[in-house]
Design an enzyme around this catalytic site. Structure first.
Site, PDB file in Angstrom:
ATOM      1  CD  GLU A 193      -0.084 -11.637  -1.113  1.00 47.90           C
ATOM      2  OE1 GLU A 193       0.840 -11.244  -0.368  1.00 47.90           O
ATOM      3  OE2 GLU A 193      -1.077 -10.925  -1.387  1.00 47.90           O
TER       4      GLU A 193
ATOM      5  CG  ASN B 233      -7.489  -1.855  -0.565  1.00 44.36           C
ATOM      6  OD1 ASN B 233      -7.926  -2.889  -1.033  1.00 44.36           O
ATOM      7  ND2 ASN B 233      -7.511  -1.583   0.732  1.00 44.36           N
TER       8      ASN B 233
ATOM      9  CG  HIS C  13       1.251  -6.355  -2.023  1.00 46.88           C
ATOM     10  ND1 HIS C  13       1.563  -7.418  -2.840  1.00 46.88           N
ATOM     11  CD2 HIS C  13       0.785  -6.894  -0.865  1.00 46.88           C
ATOM     12  CE1 HIS C  13       1.304  -8.558  -2.187  1.00 46.88           C
ATOM     13  NE2 HIS C  13       0.837  -8.265  -0.984  1.00 46.88           N
TER      14      HIS C  13
ATOM     15  CB  ALA D 296      -2.519  -4.770   6.175  1.00 50.44           C
ATOM     16  CG  MET D 297      -6.775  -5.147   0.889  1.00 53.14           C
ATOM     17  SD  MET D 297      -6.221  -6.707   0.110  1.00 53.14           S
ATOM     18  CE  MET D 297      -6.074  -6.174  -1.583  1.00 53.14           C
TER      19      MET D 297
ATOM     20  CD  GLU E 143      -5.693 -10.197  -2.393  1.00 48.43           C
ATOM     21  OE1 GLU E 143      -5.243  -9.169  -1.860  1.00 48.43           O
ATOM     22  OE2 GLU E 143      -4.977 -11.100  -2.814  1.00 48.43           O
TER      23      GLU E 143
ATOM     24  CG  HIS F 110       3.467  -7.836   2.840  1.00 44.84           C
ATOM     25  ND1 HIS F 110       4.107  -8.992   2.458  1.00 44.84           N
ATOM     26  CD2 HIS F 110       2.215  -7.908   2.319  1.00 44.84           C
ATOM     27  CE1 HIS F 110       3.279  -9.741   1.752  1.00 44.84           C
ATOM     28  NE2 HIS F 110       2.122  -9.104   1.653  1.00 44.84           N
ATOM     29  CD  GLU F 111      -0.478  -5.430   3.194  1.00 44.67           C
ATOM     30  OE1 GLU F 111      -0.882  -5.491   2.022  1.00 44.67           O
ATOM     31  OE2 GLU F 111      -0.384  -6.440   3.928  1.00 44.67           O
TER      32      GLU F 111
HETATM   33  N1  B3K Z   1      -3.422  -9.324  -0.121  1.00 44.67           N
HETATM   34  C1  B3K Z   1      -3.965  -9.282   1.208  1.00 44.67           C
HETATM   35  C2  B3K Z   1      -4.598 -10.554   1.639  1.00 44.67           C
HETATM   36  C3  B3K Z   1      -6.003 -10.720   1.208  1.00 44.67           C
HETATM   37  C4  B3K Z   1      -6.611 -11.917   1.879  1.00 44.67           C
HETATM   38  C5  B3K Z   1      -7.968 -12.214   1.365  1.00 44.67           C
HETATM   39  N2  B3K Z   1      -8.604 -13.275   2.101  1.00 44.67           N
HETATM   40  C6  B3K Z   1      -2.942  -8.889   2.204  1.00 44.67           C
HETATM   41  C7  B3K Z   1      -1.541  -9.157   1.836  1.00 44.67           C
HETATM   42  O1  B3K Z   1      -1.132 -10.263   1.598  1.00 44.67           O
HETATM   43  O2  B3K Z   1      -0.811  -8.229   1.732  1.00 44.67           O
HETATM   44 ZN    ZN Z   2       0.568  -9.613   0.520  1.00 49.23          ZN
END
Ligand code: B3K
Ligand code: ZN
Length: 873
Positions: free
Chosen positions: A321, A266, A302, A263-264, A122, A298-299
């Site tokens: 977000e 995925n 998502h 963090a991300m 992302e 948070h992650e």
């Molecule tokens: N979605 C990612 C953020 C990605 C940032 C890219 N530059 C983390 C988050 O907001 O949970």
């Molecule tokens: Zn996020």
């Protein structure tokens, strides 16, 4: 890095993709030097007139293209990807390309973090892995086969379920992953490396077993337990509060040291900055523990808000977000103290988001135009976006809001949606008209409410006149009135609540503002009331109401809403800060009335308030928060006034601070909300005490706490007090800390940060020296943020030094980071683009610094966008 001319993309230019990819089989032959990627995609034409398939791809070495397994020559490489001509309407596309993870210092796409290989896709990182339709509205089922050396990379991870694995004779092994949920490529992840694994499981509400695995660097297993606890809490909370259950049989988290952000999310394989996973009492502070809980939540959240329902295009980023930040805020509020969490969030909004609105980067929570998407992962999209969701929650109430969420999932699960879709679902489920409210998505800037009131004793009527106005921002001249929920409460002199009513009808505490000016009349008000405004910070606005000191002191004691108590204290201090800044500029003696000190003393000694709330109230607004009170910022004056207040508080309340400090010691360290609150209060007392004139006593106290501490919260608090109050013991303590922790980057980040924000006159030269410290490297974003980021953002006096040395320093750093890591560089530049907020001399120096940067060879899109905006503003 980015040799292409930067192009602006506009939200309103969105068109549906000409082609879709329904399935993709990825095959990775991994090695840090050269990784070969084979991507086999099922492509279907959606626009009958389109015969050219345009794929995104950057920094790739193309080896082969086949269509339906036959080599295809009819294509052309462009700077941004590939155009494949005369393709059939439905076909299998096979692309083979090479990438070099070892050279990837931008940490976007596939890169090396220490000895591990990992990905970050992302927003538009997947195009650094292979040629693809790198846009969030193309959802495909992914299967991923990874082959690598078994000794070097014993764990090979990707999204979904592990369905097969095997070994070769030559020392390589392979694993096959399959993700049953269609997803956009930004949610793709791959990790390969050697780790310790913490394993656990979670039984979902419908009794499904989910395997939980947290992968950390070898030796760090004990530091991953809190993350696991937080994960299980988050999973349970999402079931109980939102009715949302996890959907795969496995959920993995990998902690890596080299990561551009927090963090991300995925799918099924979250990749985390190790800062948001690793914690033990000796190395992590209470705030670190809370940060981990929040980011893990948070992650995880998502998975529904972001992954199951994703964004149609990146302009819609706040769809996932803003909503997910709102969800993580609620999670933290439900677990700890709601009031303290709210105050923390409002502080960020007021100090950082309001400043962004007043900067050349001002944008609505749904931006209209973007050059580099990575520049829009902002406090506006995230935190103001969460405020917009929160306002809807306020307008609808929990039940209707949850009904709206259910309808949103019913309509959009498994697809890519827009912010409008979300609001529509909320409106349809609640039957509450949100048409006017939607303006929050397209209007940027911080609205200002100016409120006046009038009391008519004869008629027992109280009238409130509310004006709203939003100043022009750099991106948008014209502003309209917004739909603003204004939550209020009235009090009688004895502290009793006066019920809101008019003509015999009860009136809700939340007033709905719609117009530039409105009047609200309340009757049966038997005395002139004191009003609490913006309870719980019901809207992200600036408030102007001419409170008397006595009214603010009253609210500090009587407001039923904890946020209002805190805010009254802030407003009281702000009055005297603003007054004293003017005194300072006119060389008049600084002063603070006894009554103000008494009000704070009463809070300090309160037996009914939560200790953490007392700590919040006793913490002076930061220099950045104060700066937002002024059109033209004078960093030296602000700093001087803040020092004056700290010293005054410390001397005037010395005995009380000392007593409360002593009363709030905790014996053992437990990650428990009550204990954290006590430590927060104790340490805010210590901080204030450090500024008292009796340096002998406070030095001894600070040193003692540092030496006796059995946890990082207490030792860091002592060190912080020593550094910020410039106590003589500071150098000794700093060097002790360095000896003890120099091999631990995450711990050293705290040490770098303290020195970067030191009020010492030679802070910059110290920062320059620290660039060569054994624990520092410009390759690791965490180190950069803690030393350089902290200096430029949180040491305004030194950064804005009138000789321009702070700006020169930032130019040097950015010159190096521009090609090394454009995303991190772009974050660092923020304080430099706010030149309009400073006096002419500083603004000129900042201007020169920006012009110098604009001339850099191969200026990244990221920096280009911000610099040109700043220079044109
Ligand atoms: N979605 C990612 C953020 C990605 C940032 C890219 N530059 C983390 C988050 O907001 O949970
Ligand atoms: Zn996020």
């Amino acid at each position: 890095m980015n040799s292409n001319q930067p192009v602006t993309k506009y939200r309103l230019d969105y068109t549906k993709p000409d082609f879709m990819i329904t399935d993709i089989d990825l095959d990775f032959e991994l090695s840090p030097e050269i990784t070969t990627v084979t991507a086999r995609s099922q492509v279907i034409q959606h626009n009958a007139t389109a015969t050219t398939l345009v794929l995104d791809g950057e920094d790739l070495k193309l080896l082969a293209i086949n269509i339906n397994d036959i080599p295809w020559q009819d294509y052309q490489l462009t700077g941004r990807g590939i155009e494949i001509y005369h393709v059939p309407s439905e076909f299998t596309l096979t692309i083979v390309n090479e990438i070099a993870p070892i050279n990837n210092t931008a940490l976007e796409g596939l890169y090396l973090s220490g000895d591990a290989l990992c990905t970050q896709c992302e927003a538009e990182g997947f195009r650094h892995i292979t040629y693809y339709l790198d846009r969030p509205d193309v959802l495909a089922r992914f299967s991923t086969r990874i082959t690598a050396n078994k000794i070097q990379f014993p764990y090979l991870l990707s999204n979904g379920n592990r369905i097969a694995q095997g070994e070769f004779d030559d020392g390589r092994h392979w694993v096959q992953w399959q993700d049953p949920f269609p997803k956009p490529c930004y949610l793709f992840a791959l990790v390969a490396g050697d780790f310790d694994v913490l394993r656990d499981q979670f039984i979902t509400a419908s009794q499904r077993k989910v395997a939980l695995e947290i992968y950390v660097d070898k030796g760090n297993l004990a530091r991953s337990e809190w993350a696991m606890t937080s994960l299980k809490n988050a999973m349970r909370w999402d079931e109980t509060r939102f009715g949302l259950e996890y959907d795969l049989d496995i959920f993995m988290i990998v902690a890596v040291d080299f990561f551009n952000m927090g963090a991300m999310e995925n799918k099924g394989l979250n990749v985390f900055n190790s800062k948001y996973v690793l914690a033990k009492p000796q190395t992590a502070t209470d705030d670190d523990y809370l940060g981990i809980e929040g980011v893990i939540g948070h992650e995880y959240f998502h998975n529904w808000t972001g992954n199951r329902v994703t964004c149609r295009d990146w302009f819609q980023l706040s769809l996932k977000e803003g909503l997910t930040v709102f969800r993580d805020q609620e999670f933290s509020a439900d677990r700890g103290s709601r009031a303290v969490k709210r105050i923390d969030d409002v502080k960020i909004l007021r100090s950082v988001q309001f400043a962004e609105d007043a900067s050349p980067m001002a944008h609505p929570i749904r931006p209209e135009q973007v050059i580099e998407m990575n520049n829009f992962y902002t406090v506006t999209v995230y935190e103001k976006g969460a405020e917009v969701i929160r306002m809807m929650h306020t307008l609808l109430g929990e039940d209707k809001f949850q009904a709206g969420m259910r309808l949103y999932f019913e309509r959009h699960d498994g697809s890519a949606a827009t912010c409008d879709d979300f609001v529509q679902a909320m409106q349809d489920a609640s039957a509450i008209d949100l048409t006017h409210f939607k303006l929050w998505y397209s209007q940027s800037g911080t609205p200002e409410l100016t409120i006046t009131d009038q009391y008519d004793a004869n008629r027992q009527q109280y009238t409130l006149t509310v004006k709203q106005q939003t100043s022009a921002t750099t991106d948008q001249q014209e502003k309209k009135p917004l739909h603003i929920p204004l939550d209020i409460e009235l009090y009688a002199a004895n502290g009793q609540i006066i019920p809101l009513q008019y003509n015999g009808h009860k009136i809700d505490n939340v007033l709905n503002l719609h117009q530039a000016q409105e009047m609200f009349v309340f009757d049966c008000v038997s005395e002139k009331p004191v009003i609490a405004l913006l309870r719980d910070f019901s809207a992200p606005v600036k408030l102007h109401y001419d409170y008397q000191d006595s009214e603010l002191i009253f609210l500090m004691q009587h407001a039923t809403n904890a946020f209002n108590r805190y805010d009254a204290a802030q407003m009281l201090l702000t009055k005297y800060i603003v007054k004293n800044v003017s005194n300072y500029q006119h060389k008049i003696t600084l002063s603070l009335p006894e009554s103000v000190i008494d009000a704070f003393r009463a809070v300090l000694l309160s037996s009914s308030l939560d200790a953490a709330l007392i700590a919040q109230i006793l913490t002076l607004p930061s220099e950045n928060e104060i700066a937002n009170q002024f059109k033209v910022v004078n960093p030296d004056a602000i700093h001087a006034i803040r020092q004056f207040l700290l010293t005054t508080f410390a001397n005037e309340m010395f005995d009380e601070l000392y007593a409360v400090y002593m009363n709030n010691k905790t014996a053992d360290y437990r990650v428990e909300y009550g204990d954290m609150a006590k430590r927060a209060l104790k340490n805010s007392c210590l901080y204030l005490l450090a500024f008292a004139d009796d340096k002998t006593t406070v030095s001894a106290l600070v040193k003692q706490q540092y030496q006796q501490a059995n946890n990082m919260t207490d030792s860091l608090a002592a060190l912080n007090a020593a550094v910020k109050a410039l106590l003589v013991c500071k150098d000794e303590l700093l060097s002790d800390f360095d000896q003890r922790w120099h091999q631990d980057g995450l711990v050293m980040d705290k040490w770098f940060m303290l020195q970067a924000t030191s009020p010492q006159h030679d802070a910059l030269s110290n920062v320059r020296t620290l660039l060569n410290h054994r624990s520092f490297t410009l390759n690791n974003p965490n180190r950069i943020r803690s030393l350089i980021g902290a200096f430029v953002n949180n040491n305004p006096v030194a950064f804005h030094a009138l000789d321009g040395s702070g700006y020169d320093f930032l130019v040097e750093v950015l010159t190096e980071l521009n090609h090394k890591n454009p995303q991190v560089a772009s974050r660092l530049i923020d304080p430099l683009i706010r030149l309009q907020r400073y006096d002419e001399k500083r603004a000129n120096l900042m201007h020169q610094a920006l012009e110098k940067l604009l001339k850099l060879d191969n200026l990244s899109r990221d920096l280009f966008e911000k610099i040109t905006k700043a220079l044109n503003a």
